[in-house]
Enzyme design. Structure first.
Site, short mmCIF file in Angstrom:
data_model
loop_
_atom_site.label_atom_id
_atom_site.label_comp_id
_atom_site.label_asym_id
_atom_site.label_seq_id
_atom_site.Cartn_x
_atom_site.Cartn_y
_atom_site.Cartn_z
N SER A 161 8.16 96.20 -2.53
CA SER A 161 7.48 95.74 -1.29
C SER A 161 8.51 96.09 -0.36
O SER A 161 9.73 96.56 -0.33
CB SER A 161 7.47 94.26 -1.21
OG SER A 161 7.41 93.71 0.04
N TYR A 174 10.92 85.80 -2.62
CA TYR A 174 10.14 86.86 -2.95
C TYR A 174 10.86 88.19 -2.73
O TYR A 174 10.86 89.17 -3.39
CB TYR A 174 9.02 86.86 -1.87
CG TYR A 174 7.93 88.12 -2.06
CD1 TYR A 174 6.94 88.20 -3.05
CD2 TYR A 174 8.11 89.10 -1.07
CE1 TYR A 174 6.21 89.29 -3.18
CE2 TYR A 174 7.17 89.98 -1.27
CZ TYR A 174 6.12 89.98 -2.34
OH TYR A 174 5.29 91.21 -2.40
P1 NAD Z 1 -3.52 90.57 -5.54
O1 NAD Z 1 -3.45 89.14 -5.70
O2 NAD Z 1 -4.72 91.05 -4.97
O3 NAD Z 1 -3.21 91.22 -7.13
C1 NAD Z 1 -2.15 90.84 -7.98
C2 NAD Z 1 -2.74 90.84 -9.43
O4 NAD Z 1 -1.66 90.30 -10.27
C3 NAD Z 1 -3.82 89.45 -9.44
O5 NAD Z 1 -5.14 90.05 -10.02
C4 NAD Z 1 -3.25 88.50 -10.26
O6 NAD Z 1 -4.26 87.72 -11.17
C5 NAD Z 1 -2.19 89.28 -11.03
N1 NAD Z 1 -1.15 88.57 -11.80
C6 NAD Z 1 -0.54 87.51 -11.03
N2 NAD Z 1 0.49 86.86 -12.01
C7 NAD Z 1 0.14 87.85 -13.17
C8 NAD Z 1 1.01 87.75 -14.46
N3 NAD Z 1 1.97 86.76 -14.75
N4 NAD Z 1 0.62 88.62 -15.23
C9 NAD Z 1 -0.34 89.48 -15.23
N5 NAD Z 1 -1.10 89.67 -14.10
C10 NAD Z 1 -0.70 88.90 -12.98
O7 NAD Z 1 -2.23 90.96 -4.60
P2 NAD Z 1 -1.67 92.59 -4.44
O8 NAD Z 1 -1.28 92.40 -2.77
O9 NAD Z 1 -2.80 93.54 -5.06
O10 NAD Z 1 -0.32 92.48 -5.31
C11 NAD Z 1 0.13 93.64 -5.87
C12 NAD Z 1 1.38 93.72 -5.96
O11 NAD Z 1 1.62 94.27 -4.57
C13 NAD Z 1 2.55 92.46 -6.28
O12 NAD Z 1 3.59 92.83 -6.96
C14 NAD Z 1 2.72 92.24 -4.48
O13 NAD Z 1 3.98 91.47 -4.70
C15 NAD Z 1 2.88 93.43 -4.15
N6 NAD Z 1 2.87 93.46 -2.74
C16 NAD Z 1 1.60 93.32 -1.97
C17 NAD Z 1 1.86 93.07 -0.52
C18 NAD Z 1 0.71 92.63 0.29
O14 NAD Z 1 0.81 92.61 1.41
N7 NAD Z 1 -0.61 92.26 -0.52
C19 NAD Z 1 2.81 94.02 0.07
C20 NAD Z 1 3.76 94.34 -0.64
C21 NAD Z 1 3.91 94.13 -1.96
#
Ligand code: NAD
Length: 292
Positions: A161, A174
């Protein structure tokens, strides 16, 4: 052969789909049922990869796999909690039994958490470390020996991130988990690069995904989710752009890949010059979006 268009898959700056180094490759994507993982699954399938869509939410993993298959791609769904060592070990066994190799491992599953550190429970600390960090560790532990043994190299992409590169207030657990993912990725790259496995850490800024609705919030933001969502929509990018960045990171062997660069790179550069100044800027930016 032209691959059918898959809605939601994007390819900004890569010149459109066609025969690529992804054709016929085997990809495993955790958190593939939603957001960044889903968009990357669609994109890699469109580029010709067979995709193992992994998520704790079974129905979402199955829906994404079905979407790929309906569009003429190859995919299967797996319900796995990446925080469970046994779960990820079984996943590795299942994938290798089915396809005999893994070319791209995308350790992407993650959860969010926001609020003052004094309101954060120990269970919340443990959960975020278990999913965001140990989830990646489990992927590395159970897939890397097999990827090395199969030969022919491969790619590991870990989702960190912008908060793995610098900090904001009220995101301490986080940011802790994501800084660890950066260190883990840099160490892996140094160790596995000479053995033919390239490692990237993808560092998204604000992305419009359901994570902002599903993550626990404490403190001033707790009952202001609507305002947070509006702000996210205003400044956030679509998950398809992150999927593009993942593909670019693999093609160009990028170790740290901020996306969008304009949002993440300046603050990261400042952090390398002065962590104190970078923390002050983070406090200022956070102050601008914090409800008054
Ligand atoms: P999202 O919630 O759309 O997708 C995350 C997915 O991970 C979900 O489908 C959820 O069910 C799954 N998940 C959660 N816990 C789990 C577990 N224990 N085992 C297996 N699957 C699990 O969110 P996203 O934004 O697509 O997040 C994806 C990654 O990107 C994450 O690591 C998040 O920290 C990172 N991220 C997101 C952002 C943002 O602004 N959305 C920014 C920086 C980093």
């Amino acid at each position: 052969m032209r691959f059918p268009a898959i809605p939601g898959a994007n390819l900004v700056g890569l010149g459109g789909p066609g025969p690529t180094e992804f054709n016929g490759k085997i990809a495993v994507i955790t958190g593939g049922g939603s957001g960044i993982g889903r968009s990357t699954a669609l994109l890699l399938a469109r580029l010709g990869a067979t995709v193992h869509v992994v998520d704790i939410a079974r129905a979402n993993a199955e829906a994404v796999a079905a979407e790929i298959v309906a569009a003429g791609g190859k995919a299967s769904a797996h319900r796995v909690d990446v925080g469970s060592a046994k779960g990820v070990e079984t996943l590795a066994e299942t994938v290798y039994e089915a396809d005999g190799r893994v070319d791209i491992l995308f350790n992407n599953a993650g959860v969010g958490l926001q609020g003052p550190v004094e309101l954060t429970t120990l269970d919340e600390w443990k959960k975020i470390i278990n999913v965001n960090l140990m989830g990646v560790v489990h992927g590395v532990h159970f897939f890397v020996p097999r990827m090395l043994a199969q030969g022919g190299g491969g790619h590991i992409v870990n989702t960190a991130s912008m908060l793995g590169l610098y900090v904001w207030p009220e995101f301490v657990p986080y940011a802790t988990s994501k800084h660890a993912v950066i260190g883990l990725s840099e160490g892996l790259a140094a160790e596995l690069g000479p053995k033919g496995i390239h490692v990237s850490a993808i560092c998204p800024g604000v992305v419009n995904t359901p994570i902002h609705e599903s993550s626990p919030i404490h403190g001033d933001f707790a009952d202001r989710r609507d305002e947070v969502a509006k702000w996210m929509n205003r400044v956030g990018i679509g998950p398809e752009s992150v999927a593009d960045a993942v593909v670019e990171a693999i093609i160009h062997r990028q170790l740290i890949r901020p996306v969008p660069r304009i949002q993440v790179q300046p603050a990261w550069a400042l952090r390398r010059i002065s962590p104190r100044a970078s923390g002050a800027v983070g406090r200022m930016v956070f102050g601008l979006v914090k409800p008054k």
